[in-house]
Write a protein that holds these residues in place. Sequence first.
Motif, PDB file in Angstrom:
ATOM      1  N   VAL A   1      26.971 119.139 127.465  1.00  0.00           N
ATOM      2  CA  VAL A   1      27.674 120.284 126.879  1.00  0.00           C
ATOM      3  C   VAL A   1      29.170 119.978 126.856  1.00  0.00           C
ATOM      4  CG1 VAL A   1      28.259 122.725 127.127  1.00  0.00           C
ATOM      5  CG2 VAL A   1      25.919 121.946 127.580  1.00  0.00           C
ATOM      6  N   GLY A   2      29.731 119.978 125.669  1.00  0.00           N
ATOM      7  CA  GLY A   2      31.157 119.708 125.522  1.00  0.00           C
ATOM      8  C   GLY A   2      31.983 120.956 125.759  1.00  0.00           C
ATOM      9  N   LEU A   3      32.856 120.887 126.739  1.00  0.00           N
ATOM     10  CA  LEU A   3      33.706 122.033 127.072  1.00  0.00           C
ATOM     11  C   LEU A   3      35.017 121.933 126.292  1.00  0.00           C
ATOM     12  CD1 LEU A   3      33.024 122.202 130.921  1.00  0.00           C
ATOM     13  CD2 LEU A   3      32.043 123.662 129.125  1.00  0.00           C
ATOM     14  N   ASP A   4      34.899 122.093 124.966  1.00  0.00           N
ATOM     15  CA  ASP A   4      36.057 122.078 124.072  1.00  0.00           C
ATOM     16  C   ASP A   4      36.605 123.495 123.989  1.00  0.00           C
ATOM     17  OD1 ASP A   4      35.121 119.527 123.763  1.00  0.00           O
ATOM     18  OD2 ASP A   4      34.821 119.644 121.598  1.00  0.00           O
ATOM     19  N   SER A   5      37.176 123.927 125.082  1.00  0.00           N
ATOM     20  CA  SER A   5      37.493 125.347 125.267  1.00  0.00           C
ATOM     21  C   SER A   5      38.876 125.677 124.715  1.00  0.00           C
ATOM     22  CB  SER A   5      37.397 125.698 126.757  1.00  0.00           C
ATOM     23  OG  SER A   5      36.126 125.319 127.257  1.00  0.00           O
TER      24      SER A   5
ATOM     25  N   ASP B   1      21.199 124.433 134.103  1.00  0.00           N
ATOM     26  CA  ASP B   1      19.827 123.950 134.296  1.00  0.00           C
ATOM     27  C   ASP B   1      19.229 123.344 133.025  1.00  0.00           C
ATOM     28  OD1 ASP B   1      19.944 126.570 133.209  1.00  0.00           O
ATOM     29  OD2 ASP B   1      17.826 126.873 133.652  1.00  0.00           O
ATOM     30  N   LEU B   2      19.978 123.395 131.925  1.00  0.00           N
ATOM     31  CA  LEU B   2      19.491 122.901 130.642  1.00  0.00           C
ATOM     32  C   LEU B   2      20.168 121.605 130.215  1.00  0.00           C
ATOM     33  CD1 LEU B   2      19.578 126.333 128.789  1.00  0.00           C
ATOM     34  CD2 LEU B   2      17.581 125.232 129.824  1.00  0.00           C
ATOM     35  N   CYS B   3      21.146 121.158 130.961  1.00  0.00           N
ATOM     36  CA  CYS B   3      21.901 119.963 130.592  1.00  0.00           C
ATOM     37  C   CYS B   3      22.075 119.067 131.808  1.00  0.00           C
ATOM     38  CB  CYS B   3      23.265 120.338 130.008  1.00  0.00           C
ATOM     39  SG  CYS B   3      24.406 121.103 131.191  1.00  0.00           S
ATOM     40  N   VAL B   4      22.457 117.829 131.539  1.00  0.00           N
ATOM     41  CA  VAL B   4      22.677 116.869 132.631  1.00  0.00           C
ATOM     42  C   VAL B   4      24.143 116.470 132.741  1.00  0.00           C
ATOM     43  CG1 VAL B   4      20.337 115.945 132.565  1.00  0.00           C
ATOM     44  CG2 VAL B   4      22.112 114.895 131.135  1.00  0.00           C
ATOM     45  N   ALA B   5      24.976 116.918 131.804  1.00  0.00           N
ATOM     46  CA  ALA B   5      26.379 116.498 131.813  1.00  0.00           C
ATOM     47  C   ALA B   5      27.260 117.558 131.159  1.00  0.00           C
ATOM     48  CB  ALA B   5      26.537 115.164 131.078  1.00  0.00           C
ATOM     49  N   TYR B   6      28.528 117.551 131.564  1.00  0.00           N
ATOM     50  CA  TYR B   6      29.569 118.339 130.913  1.00  0.00           C
ATOM     51  C   TYR B   6      30.696 117.400 130.512  1.00  0.00           C
ATOM     52  CZ  TYR B   6      27.244 122.593 132.408  1.00  0.00           C
ATOM     53  OH  TYR B   6      26.323 123.588 132.578  1.00  0.00           O
ATOM     54  N   LYS B   7      31.305 117.698 129.361  1.00  0.00           N
ATOM     55  CA  LYS B   7      32.355 116.827 128.832  1.00  0.00           C
ATOM     56  C   LYS B   7      33.541 117.661 128.360  1.00  0.00           C
ATOM     57  CE  LYS B   7      31.953 114.901 124.720  1.00  0.00           C
ATOM     58  NZ  LYS B   7      33.197 115.407 124.049  1.00  0.00           N
ATOM     59  N   PRO B   8      34.508 117.895 129.224  1.00  0.00           N
ATOM     60  CA  PRO B   8      35.737 118.528 128.745  1.00  0.00           C
ATOM     61  C   PRO B   8      36.531 117.553 127.873  1.00  0.00           C
ATOM     62  CG  PRO B   8      35.535 118.679 131.160  1.00  0.00           C
ATOM     63  CD  PRO B   8      34.522 117.690 130.689  1.00  0.00           C
ATOM     64  N   ASN B   9      36.914 118.007 126.683  1.00  0.00           N
ATOM     65  CA  ASN B   9      37.825 117.237 125.842  1.00  0.00           C
ATOM     66  C   ASN B   9      39.236 117.603 126.265  1.00  0.00           C
ATOM     67  OD1 ASN B   9      39.624 116.556 123.646  1.00  0.00           O
ATOM     68  ND2 ASN B   9      37.807 116.187 122.413  1.00  0.00           N
ATOM     69  N   LEU B  10      39.974 116.612 126.746  1.00  0.00           N
ATOM     70  CA  LEU B  10      41.242 116.898 127.405  1.00  0.00           C
ATOM     71  C   LEU B  10      42.299 117.510 126.497  1.00  0.00           C
ATOM     72  CD1 LEU B  10      39.911 115.341 129.725  1.00  0.00           C
ATOM     73  CD2 LEU B  10      42.149 114.383 130.220  1.00  0.00           C
ATOM     74  N   ALA B  11      42.178 117.306 125.183  1.00  0.00           N
ATOM     75  CA  ALA B  11      43.172 117.862 124.271  1.00  0.00           C
ATOM     76  C   ALA B  11      43.268 119.375 124.389  1.00  0.00           C
ATOM     77  CB  ALA B  11      42.839 117.472 122.835  1.00  0.00           C
ATOM     78  N   PHE B  12      42.133 120.016 124.632  1.00  0.00           N
ATOM     79  CA  PHE B  12      42.121 121.475 124.721  1.00  0.00           C
ATOM     80  C   PHE B  12      42.843 121.975 125.972  1.00  0.00           C
ATOM     81  CE2 PHE B  12      38.681 120.351 121.908  1.00  0.00           C
ATOM     82  CZ  PHE B  12      38.789 121.292 120.892  1.00  0.00           C
TER      83      PHE B  12
END
Length: 277
Positions: free
Chosen positions: A19-23, A52-63
């Motif tokens: 899940v990409g945390l492009d917040s 419980d539905l994913c195995v990874a999180y990916k914050p995009n640092l630009a945000f």
Amino acid sequence: MNKEQLFEQIKNKRSFLCVGLDSDILKIPAHLKDTSDPIFAFNKEIIDATQDLCVAYKPNLAFYESLGVSGWESLEKTVHYIREKYPEQFIIADAKRGDIGNTSNLYARAFFDHMDFDAVTVAPYMGEDSVKPFMTYLDKWVILLALTSNKGAADFQYLKDEASGDQLFESVLKTSQNWGDTDQMMYVVGATKAEKLKEIRVIVPEHFLLVPGVGAQGGSLEEVARNGMNDQCGLLVNSSRGIIYASSETDFAEKAREAAMEVQVDMEELLLEADLL
């Protein structure tokens, strides 16, 4: 986390979703903007709803960088929250760093020592000495840009070397295998380039691939799995906007969970078809 441990998480959760945390402060629900840390409040609810539905999180640092000091604080709190509450999660700093050796060493220190990410995305353009400092952290990962999903990828990544006949992205894959092993290095391959995954798998059959572009960017999960899956799955497929912005109202976390569950169900079927569960 090594490759076998990551595969165990994929089997346990029946998912290879990242899940990409492009917040984006301009896109998060309005009711969160009155909180002391709107970005962290948003991330926390998304994480609780999808963990419980994913195995990874990916914050995009630009945000986060775009907000200055407060953004970095939100990022640190997000990573700390995942580490404390969901330690099985693989956390990727989508930073796309890559500089001369001493500078890369400081980037590695920032993301691995200070912020405790599991992996960082790195641009290979400056060569081995710009990547090697990240490799000194034996329990961490470099995710090297290989074939990206953006339109401008065609400007350079398909250029062919007349002597070898290799396109630039193929040269990146071949040369970089001398820099680290399959427990240290992954590659970014965009989902919109899914037809190239068969060729890529000939060059890097055992490496994990981080595959953005499924969902809002139009990449096909089925094509990615058919062309890119190996005997340890070998894929982390990222979805950002399609999950975290499934709703802009107070039900945003619930809708994010529904969107993530749709992807996870499809992933479970693909894992079963590949006889990996």
